[in-house]
Enzyme design. Sequence first.
Site, mmCIF file in Angstrom:
data_model
loop_
_atom_site.group_PDB
_atom_site.id
_atom_site.type_symbol
_atom_site.label_atom_id
_atom_site.label_comp_id
_atom_site.label_asym_id
_atom_site.label_seq_id
_atom_site.Cartn_x
_atom_site.Cartn_y
_atom_site.Cartn_z
ATOM 1 N N SER A 238 6.290 4.916 7.175
ATOM 2 C CA SER A 238 6.921 5.796 6.182
ATOM 3 C C SER A 238 6.181 7.118 6.081
ATOM 4 O O SER A 238 4.956 7.182 6.237
ATOM 5 C CB SER A 238 6.916 5.107 4.811
ATOM 6 O OG SER A 238 7.277 6.013 3.783
ATOM 7 N N TYR B 15 3.479 1.218 -2.357
ATOM 8 C CA TYR B 15 4.359 1.194 -1.183
ATOM 9 C C TYR B 15 3.713 1.944 -0.022
ATOM 10 O O TYR B 15 3.626 1.435 1.112
ATOM 11 C CB TYR B 15 5.707 1.812 -1.531
ATOM 12 C CG TYR B 15 6.589 2.046 -0.324
ATOM 13 C CD1 TYR B 15 7.153 0.975 0.363
ATOM 14 C CD2 TYR B 15 6.856 3.336 0.125
ATOM 15 C CE1 TYR B 15 7.954 1.191 1.481
ATOM 16 C CE2 TYR B 15 7.656 3.557 1.233
ATOM 17 C CZ TYR B 15 8.195 2.484 1.905
ATOM 18 O OH TYR B 15 8.982 2.690 3.002
#
Length: 339
Positions: free
Chosen positions: A130, A157
């Site tokens: 990501s 995350y």
Amino acid sequence: MVAPILVTGAAGFIGHATAHRLLARGERVIGLDVLNDYYDPALKEARLATFEGHPGFTFHRMDIADAEAMAALVREAGVRRVVHLAAQAGVRYSLSHPFAYQHSNLAGHLSVLEACRHAPGFEHLVYASSSSVYGDRPLAGSGFSEDDPTVSPVSLYAATKRSCELMSHAYAGLYHFAQTGLRFFTVYGPWGRPDMAYFSFTGKILSGEPIEVYGEGKMARDFTYIDDIVDGVIGALDNPPGGGAFDPLHRVLNIGDSRPVGLMDMIAALEAALGREAIKIMRPMQPGDVTATYADVSRLNALTGYHPKVMLEEGLQRFADWYRAFYDREIEAATQAAE
């Protein structure tokens, strides 16, 4: 017979689109997903329904963190390539459900690594990382580069995604199999995720509800259309690292559009696509959010010729058309069921 490709997260947004593209070029695909309720499972079921009748597709409902089942599936099916897209997504959700990220992103990634390293003749693992690993940083004259520091995550995350990269780096060195981590920037388009801003804004704009614009509308994102993203995913899959001095067995690559767009500009494009103006409520930045994202995709371009083609206005119009058609069908089906 050519070995099947395993796509984890096949009921998810990017996994669904990637699996369809692989099938279209004649690959056999094994799809895997747990179909959790992070967002409406009905959308995931609808994505899976698009594979019905395709002879090249088989599906397993399975938790990727089940290491024993994962290893058995990869071994028994003769899998040699994996596109690992299953994960617990969402920055804000990690504030309230941290252990979901430990389970899916950390234990799940480790489970996939173990399955791959024991698979005979294994060729290439492509997995989802990501852009969040870059932390919170302002826009500058050039995009975020793979060589930029990734030591200051601002969400759990992001921390789990960076941890996955480190685990893969270690496994590539220890067990000598090729891996590519793809740092996804903001992906949008038909069949997208309802937790994404453009998707949730659409429902509220169409129903006349106000939208909450975080960061006072001053944030910017590198919005990338789903078809362009799939081009990059499959291009990376087809070009595994070779393990030489200048081509190590594990690499990370940015995959985005490389044209960051301000949040207010995205909303204006969405309003144009929907033919309606949004009622906007400005809110401050939320914990874990980042100010901007901006992908330098020169490495992926050099490797695969990757070059995003769909501009935001066109992509949002395609999404708006899909949204209206999909939810009109859902409403019609619910009405008929109630009669």
